[in-house]
Every structure is written in C-alpha cells, then in structure tokens.
Design a protein around this motif. Structure first.
Motif, short mmCIF file in Angstrom:
data_model
loop_
_atom_site.label_atom_id
_atom_site.label_comp_id
_atom_site.label_asym_id
_atom_site.label_seq_id
_atom_site.Cartn_x
_atom_site.Cartn_y
_atom_site.Cartn_z
N GLN A 125 11.10 13.48 7.50
CA GLN A 125 9.78 14.11 6.66
C GLN A 125 9.79 15.11 5.61
OE1 GLN A 125 7.23 12.82 4.75
NE2 GLN A 125 5.69 14.28 3.60
N ALA A 126 10.22 16.37 6.69
CA ALA A 126 11.11 17.21 5.26
C ALA A 126 12.04 16.89 4.71
CB ALA A 126 11.38 18.48 6.54
N ASN A 127 12.89 15.62 5.22
CA ASN A 127 14.19 15.78 4.42
C ASN A 127 13.73 15.08 2.75
OD1 ASN A 127 16.48 13.41 3.32
ND2 ASN A 127 17.29 15.09 4.24
N ILE A 128 12.72 14.13 2.79
CA ILE A 128 11.87 13.52 2.29
C ILE A 128 11.32 14.57 0.99
CG2 ILE A 128 10.14 11.74 1.90
CD1 ILE A 128 11.04 10.15 4.58
N THR A 129 10.79 15.40 1.71
CA THR A 129 10.13 16.37 0.14
C THR A 129 11.17 17.35 -0.33
OG1 THR A 129 9.68 17.64 2.29
CG2 THR A 129 7.66 15.72 1.83
N ALA A 130 12.10 17.48 -0.09
CA ALA A 130 13.27 18.43 -0.14
C ALA A 130 14.14 17.44 -0.98
CB ALA A 130 14.03 18.58 0.68
N GLN B 131 5.85 14.08 -1.72
CA GLN B 131 6.33 14.98 -1.61
C GLN B 131 6.18 17.09 -1.61
OE1 GLN B 131 3.66 13.68 -5.39
NE2 GLN B 131 5.78 14.50 -6.52
N SER B 132 5.30 16.60 -0.26
CA SER B 132 4.99 18.01 0.47
C SER B 132 3.93 18.22 1.37
CB SER B 132 3.76 19.40 -0.75
OG SER B 132 3.33 18.43 -1.28
N GLY B 133 4.43 19.25 1.93
CA GLY B 133 3.93 19.21 4.02
C GLY B 133 4.49 17.86 4.92
N GLY B 134 3.67 18.12 5.68
CA GLY B 134 3.96 17.26 6.91
C GLY B 134 3.64 15.88 6.97
N LEU B 135 3.87 15.16 8.33
CA LEU B 135 3.31 13.85 8.79
C LEU B 135 1.61 14.31 9.80
CD1 LEU B 135 6.46 12.14 9.87
CD2 LEU B 135 5.16 11.57 7.31
N THR C 186 -7.44 5.99 4.82
CA THR C 186 -7.25 5.94 3.67
C THR C 186 -6.14 7.50 3.14
OG1 THR C 186 -9.12 4.38 2.39
CG2 THR C 186 -7.61 5.72 0.76
N ILE C 187 -4.70 6.56 2.36
CA ILE C 187 -3.32 6.66 1.84
C ILE C 187 -3.31 6.84 0.89
CG2 ILE C 187 -2.25 6.55 3.56
CD1 ILE C 187 -0.74 8.87 3.60
N ASN C 188 -3.14 7.21 -0.80
CA ASN C 188 -2.72 6.94 -1.70
C ASN C 188 -2.11 8.39 -3.16
OD1 ASN C 188 -5.17 8.96 -2.19
ND2 ASN C 188 -6.16 6.98 -3.53
N ASN C 189 -1.15 8.50 -2.10
CA ASN C 189 0.03 9.96 -2.88
C ASN C 189 0.46 9.30 -3.64
OD1 ASN C 189 -1.30 12.35 -1.14
ND2 ASN C 189 0.22 10.74 0.68
N ARG C 190 0.63 9.54 -4.64
CA ARG C 190 1.54 9.04 -5.41
C ARG C 190 2.91 8.53 -5.14
NH1 ARG C 190 5.23 6.56 -7.91
NH2 ARG C 190 5.96 6.20 -9.89
N TYR C 191 3.96 9.52 -3.95
CA TYR C 191 4.64 8.99 -3.73
C TYR C 191 4.13 9.53 -2.10
CZ TYR C 191 7.33 9.66 -7.53
OH TYR C 191 8.05 9.20 -8.76
N THR C 192 4.01 8.52 -1.44
CA THR C 192 3.48 8.53 0.21
C THR C 192 5.19 7.85 0.99
OG1 THR C 192 1.06 7.68 -0.84
CG2 THR C 192 1.93 6.92 1.66
#
Length: 472
Positions: free
Chosen positions: A326-331, A266-270, A241-247
């Motif tokens: 992913q790093a680009n997305i979190t940034a 929003q933060s962290g890796g994959l 299950t994965i349900n981060n507000r922005y996933t």
C-alpha cells in the motif's frame, strides 16, 4: 458468478511537468517476494510492478487497420509510455487487446471467450476511456463497460484447490454498478459455473443479490462462485462502503480463512474490513486457477469498473507485506490531474466519443455535440486556470458557453467569443462531472445518446454516465 447499471469517470488534466516523480526502484511484486508470497500474475496498464521490469504493459489494436502495438515503459521499473498509444491511435479508435503478465509466467489477459451465461466472446476495452496521471505521467486504465471482459484459462502458478493466495487491485472507486460481476482474480478454467468455491476473485461494486456491506456501497467483496461475500455469512455484514477515487482493494484466502482489506490508493494505510472463516459450503475451496478481469466465472459480463493495476500471489500474504505494498501504491502518485492548464480531448465516457464543435465552425453560437474522436482542432480543448474551456480553430479562439446566461435544465451549450463571464466558467469535479459555475448544472449529452451529432446541454446532475467526462 451468474448475472442477476452509475458509471463514473474522473476528469483528467494531463500537462507537462518538470521534476516529475521518478520510477520506483522497488515494485509491489518485489515487496511480495520479500514477504515470501511472490506474484504469480501481475497486470497493469499504468506502471511496472517490479523494479526491474522493462517489457510491454499492454497491447492496443486500432480500428482503422486492425494493426496492433505494444505499449511499454518510459524506463525500467517506471511508468507507461502513453505517448506511444496517443501517436498510434491518433484519428482512430483503439482497444486494449492484451494485458501482459509481468511475472514472467505468461499469464496474459486477452478477450474473454464465450461462457455458460453469456455464450459469446466479450468486448475489448476502449484504450482511451480511462485516462489518468501516475507519477506525473499520462497513462490509461482499463475501462470495463458492461459486456467487456478479459480472461486466461491456461495459466501457470495460480492457486488451485484450497491453496493459499492473495489478490490486490487498484480501481476507480467512483466507477461501478450493481451488475455481475466486475471481478479480478481466480476463476473456473471451463468458463462455466462449476459450483461453490471454484472461484476466489476480488469484486468491486454495489451488487446486493447475495451479500452486502454497510451503507449503499460500493463494497469490496469476494466472488467465490454462487455468491458474493462480505463476511462469513450471506447477507448484510459490516464490510464498509469505500469509494475513494483511487481505491486499493484486497482479497486473500487460505485454508478456512480469508480476509477483505482496503484503503485509499492515494494516501494512508489499509484497514481490515473482514477476517474470518469461510462461508458454509466453501471449506475446502475448489479453485481452478484461471484469471479473469471484469467478468464473472461463467462469463456473466454485466459489471462495470476501471482497473489500473493488480496482482495475484502464491501464498497468503501477511498484513505487514500488504501494508508495505500500500505504501508503494500511494507513492506511485495516482491522480486525476497534474495541475495547471490542461489541453486535450474531452471524452464523453458514456458514449466513448469526444466533445466537438459542430462543423468545425468558428461562428459564435454554434452548439457543441459529441462525435467520434479524431484529434482535430475542433475537439482540442484547453481548461484554463480561470476555469474556461477554450478551443482554437483556424486561428479563432472561442469559449464553451451556456447560452444567454441561462441556468435551466436543457440550456444549449455552445461556443462564443470569450468574455470571462460566469456562464463561461466550468468546474472539473472529482466525480467525473463538469458543472457550470453560474448554473451548478452538469454538462450532459442530450437523451444519453451515443450517436455522432448528439447535442450537449446543461442538465440537473443525476450521476448517470452521459454526464461523465474525462480530459486527456
């Protein structure tokens, strides 16, 4: 997929900020190109996906006169110019009519046509139903309610047959259902179910008709036609299950190999949730190369979700390339609030309407309602740093108030002279609800009505979409 509903919205406070994040000089598609797996489709309503892109992101059509307007960027490689939409759509309803492909291949998404399962065209998304903040700037996602969908059946460069490809999307991890199918990716060009392996699309939701992951969902799965897959086999797999507000959600596939990856946008890796062989009967694949969003391959349109950005690649991306994306997305800075005092319309997500002071009244004790959004003073609310909602009409400022300090389900929500009491304090929650500080109950549209004039009250929080709100 053939069709076999918890809808969420996040609360958004959009305010002017100084020192807002600057546009990235490199976008996700620049990273994919450097990794040897270039984007062949790139869709976003929030930002550029190439550092040099300076074209339109999407088009809106307004209901008042059916005029269209392209929504572009604040600067090349930057963020959506949402003010253009706000101005163009003021006092009327706008729908998203085109989501432009930034790759230069012309793979634009428009209203999904009739298909084998639903023999009528799909609805277009309400352009204001998914407000967000990205890089400190106001923007809007694509809010897919059941019945809504987009498609392109005549594409360029999209994988066919058993050719390799990668797909990612940034979605709202709190907005989903178990309907079929909130997909983004590769589908049939016929709008029919053409058999096993004729699709390879990223699915997000908690449908459990074919496969499931662990827990109660939602899960990232692959729609390969005639099955949603969370692993090699049909049934329950360890896909979490994965349900981060922005996933961030990823599917990729090549010859007898595919993978599911995901993380917090929003933060962290994959993390890699699955990597292995194709399910029985899906090797080789028979992909046809259409692109869809929000629907299944045969136009099954019972899914729900919110899409912010996504791409499709030529070739099977490496984990290292995806990690850099992913790093680009979190940034990029996706968030539900830019902090401080927020002023705007309070949208009732389930009804697609706005929190409204009945009759534009300045009389304390007037019950609030929902009404078609019109941008007028009786629909313009400020959520203050002291957790009050205030509205100013004709020079009179009133507060959103729980009647007579009551804390029971069914309590009237009204306007009243501001006192600073706990019955006038409201918490904006990351799951899309607004709760009374005094009662702990949710702001609720009575009877889940979508009609103009439906009363707003307090009710026990139940996760339904008549208790979901956005402030923009």
């Amino acid at each position: 997929m053939a069709a076999a509903v918890l809808v969420g919205g996040a609360l958004i406070g959009t305010v002017a900020t100084s020192g807002a994040a600057q546009a990235a000089t490199t976008g996700p598609c620049d990273i994919y190109a450097s990794g040897g797996t270039p984007c062949v489709a790139a869709h976003s309503t929030t930002r550029a996906l190439y550092g040099s892109y300076n074209g339109p992101l999407y088009q809106v059509i307004r209901s008042s006169d059916n005029t269209t307007r392209d929504i572009g960027l604040l600067s090349a490689g930057g963020y959506a110019n949402a003010a253009t939409q706000d101005s163009f759509c003021a006092g009327t309803t706008c729908l998203i009519s085109v989501i432009y492909d930034q790759s230069g291949r012309g793979n634009n998404l428009t209203r999904g046509p009739a298909g084998g399962y639903v023999p009528t065209p799909d609805n277009l998304a309400n352009a204001t139903a998914a407000p967000t903040t990205v890089g400190g700037h106001e923007a809007y996602g694509v809010y897919i309610a059941p019945g809504t969908g987009y498609r392109d059946d005549s594409t360029s460069g999209i994988a066919t047959g058993d050719q390799p490809e990668g797909i990612y999307a940034v979605v709202d991890g709190t907005h989903y259902n178990n309907g079929c199918c909130f997909d983004y990716g590769n589908a049939e060009t016929t709008n029919n179910d053409d058999g096993n392996g004729t699709m390879e699309a990223l699915y997000f939701g908690n449908a459990s008709y074919w496969s499931t992951g662990s827990g109660t969902g939602p899960w990232i799965m692959a729609d390969m036609e005639n099955g949603l897959f969370s692993g090699t086999n049909v049934g329950s797999n360890s896909d979490p299950t994965i349900n981060n507000r922005y996933t961030t959600a990823i599917i990729k596939g090549t010859a007898n190999q595919w993978a599911i990856r995901g993380g917090n946008a929003q933060s962290g890796g994959l993390s890699t949730f699955f990597s292995g062989a194709r399910p029985t009967g899906y090797n080789p694949m028979h992909k046809e190369g259409a692109i869809l969003l929000g629907i299944g391959g045969d136009n099954s349109n019972g899914g729900a979700g919110t899409f912010y950005e996504g791409v499709m690649t030529s070739g099977y991306p490496s984990d290292a390339t995806e990690n850099a994306v992913q790093a680009n997305i979190t940034a990029a800075g996706y968030t539900t609030s830019s902090g401080g005092t927020a002023t705007g319309a309070v949208h009732a997500v389930g009804a697609g309407k706005c929190l409204d002071v009945t009759g534009v009244s300045t009389t304390p004790g007037t019950q609030v309602q929902i009404w078609g959004c019109n941008g007028q003073a009786n629909q313009t609310w400020t959520h203050t740093t002291s957790n009050q909602f205030t509205v100013t009409i004709g020079g009179t400022t009133l507060c959103l108030d729980a009647y007579n300090n009551q804390t029971t389900a069914g309590t009237k929500v009204e306007t009243w002279s501001c006192t600073g009491g706990a019955n006038q304090q409201w918490t904006l929650n990351s799951n899309g609800t607004i709760t009374g500080v005094q009662s702990g109950l949710c702001l609720d549209v009575s009877g889940a009505s979508t009609a103009d004039g439906a009363a707003v009250e307090l009710w026990t929080c139940n996760g339904q979409n008549n208790q979901q709100w956005t402030l923009s």
